[in-house]
Design a protein around this motif. Structure first.
Motif, short mmCIF file in Angstrom:
data_model
loop_
_atom_site.label_atom_id
_atom_site.label_comp_id
_atom_site.label_asym_id
_atom_site.label_seq_id
_atom_site.Cartn_x
_atom_site.Cartn_y
_atom_site.Cartn_z
N ILE A 40 20.12 49.53 35.79
CA ILE A 40 18.73 49.98 35.91
C ILE A 40 18.44 51.07 34.89
O ILE A 40 17.40 51.07 34.21
N ALA A 72 20.99 43.65 36.71
CA ALA A 72 20.94 44.53 37.87
C ALA A 72 20.79 43.74 39.16
O ALA A 72 21.43 44.05 40.17
N CYS A 120 25.03 48.20 39.25
CA CYS A 120 23.60 47.92 39.38
C CYS A 120 22.78 49.14 38.98
O CYS A 120 21.78 49.02 38.25
N VAL A 121 23.19 50.31 39.42
CA VAL A 121 22.50 51.55 39.07
C VAL A 121 22.55 51.78 37.56
O VAL A 121 21.55 52.13 36.92
N CYS A 122 23.74 51.57 36.97
CA CYS A 122 23.88 51.72 35.51
C CYS A 122 22.97 50.75 34.77
O CYS A 122 22.38 51.10 33.74
N GLU A 166 27.89 50.46 31.70
CA GLU A 166 27.67 49.35 32.63
C GLU A 166 28.78 48.31 32.52
O GLU A 166 29.30 47.82 33.54
#
Length: 341
Positions: free
Chosen positions: A216, A174, A212-214, A244
């Motif tokens: 996390i 991430a 990055c969100v995936c 991701e």
């Protein structure tokens, strides 16, 4: 056969694999026939997709044996095969995610100029690779013998807990995604270009924020690795790992097919008029660089820095996007970079 949450997991995995595959031939066509600059990052991109495909295949096999269903409802042999194939798939995911980030890092190396940019990219890629390989090894050696990890009938003992390393890998992925998405805004913003072009290029290179969100979300779901109901509680982890990887490939692939989009939609040519723009720098020394492609006649890209000014000159109409995407990247695709005294 597939049942329970396994149906959803396998469906999402194959959908992500197919969507990301669309960019594989488009990227190759763009690199080979449009800008004629096939590089190492393109081969790494393709390898990352192969790992995503293998991940999906083994998760599908695991689903046939009972992945996605409560492990207590499965025959012991099916449960063992489900966990075993899922572990193989997750190994491809762990390594594949690092390879996908490597593709993005190598792509960024084509377009950055400053030394600290290049150094930070290399540090990110090398450190992530080390953490990925280390996590994959620990994943299979957390118990002795390894077969006792997925087969409860085999006696064994735990020697290390893999969950902290998985959390470290998820967090580091991430962080690398965030940095690689942020970096384009740092060096593109100093270019003397139209604001619209700056935004267009920077946004296309910053889609990694989505990955990055995936990452996390995937890291949050890592608790399933230590669950006794492994086949069902790891479904969300498997799905978000696949998402991701696919999103990373999509985010890397979209900027590289922009020249193809321009040719198809706008009818633009990569070989027409000259283009020139100035990059402002706060350094005070004077240096001159020349980047020349020996495989293409009369193609030259010069960078001149006099006092605080760097001039980018490209012949044969290299658009802003194409230049930033590294058609004339440093020592990639047959491009030589040399400093003139």
């Amino acid at each position: 056969m597939l049942a329970g949450k396994g149906i959803r997991a396998v469906a999402v995995m194959w959908a992500m694999t197919f969507i990301s595959f669309i960019l594989v031939p488009l990227r190759l066509y763009t690199r080979v026939y449009i800008i004629e600059a096939l590089g190492v990052d393109d081969h790494v991109f393709n390898l990352a997709w192969v790992f995503l495909l293998l991940y999906t295949i083994f998760i599908t096999i695991a689903g046939v044996h009972g992945f996605g269903q409560p492990i207590s409802t499965l025959p012991i042999d099916s449960a063992v095969q489900a966990v075993y194939n899922e572990m193989i798939g997750q190994t491809f995911a762990v390594i594949g995610m690092a390879i996908a980030k490597l593709s993005l890092g190598l792509f960024l190396l084509r377009i950055v100029v400053k030394q600290w940019h290049r150094l930070s990219i290399w540090v990110s890629m090398v450190s992530l690779s080390i953490v990925s390989v280390m996590t994959a090894i620990i994943f299979w050696t957390q118990r002795v013998p390894s077969k006792s990890i997925y087969d409860p009938r085999v006696p064994g003992r735990s020697i290390i807990n893999v969950t902290p390393f998985s959390i470290l890998l998820g967090s580091w992925c991430a962080a690398v995604d965030f940095y690689f998405a942020l970096l384009p805004w740092i060096f593109i913003w100093n270019l003397n270009m139209k604001f619209k072009e700056k935004m267009s290029i920077a946004i296309s290179l910053s889609l990694g924020f989505i990955a990055c969100v995936c990452g996390i979300i995937r890291t949050i779901d890592l608790g399933g690795l230590s669950s006794t109901n492994y086949t069902e509680d790891t479904v969300d982890l498997v799905i978000w790992s696949g998402v991701e990887m696919a999103v990373t490939l999509i985010c890397v692939g979209i900027p590289t097919v922009r020249p193809l989009y321009r040719v198809i939609v706008h009818g633009s040519s990569v070989k027409s008029s000259d283009s020139r723009y100035i990059k402002q720098d706060d350094s005070s020394h004077s240096s001159r660089f020349r980047m020349q492609n020996p495989t293409k006649r009369s193609t030259m890209f010069s960078v001149a820095q006099e006092s605080i000014t760097e001039a980018y000159i490209a012949r044969n109409n290299q658009s802003d996007e194409e230049i930033l995407m590294g058609q004339y990247g440093n020592n990639i695709g047959g491009i030589r970079v040399r400093e003139e005294g």
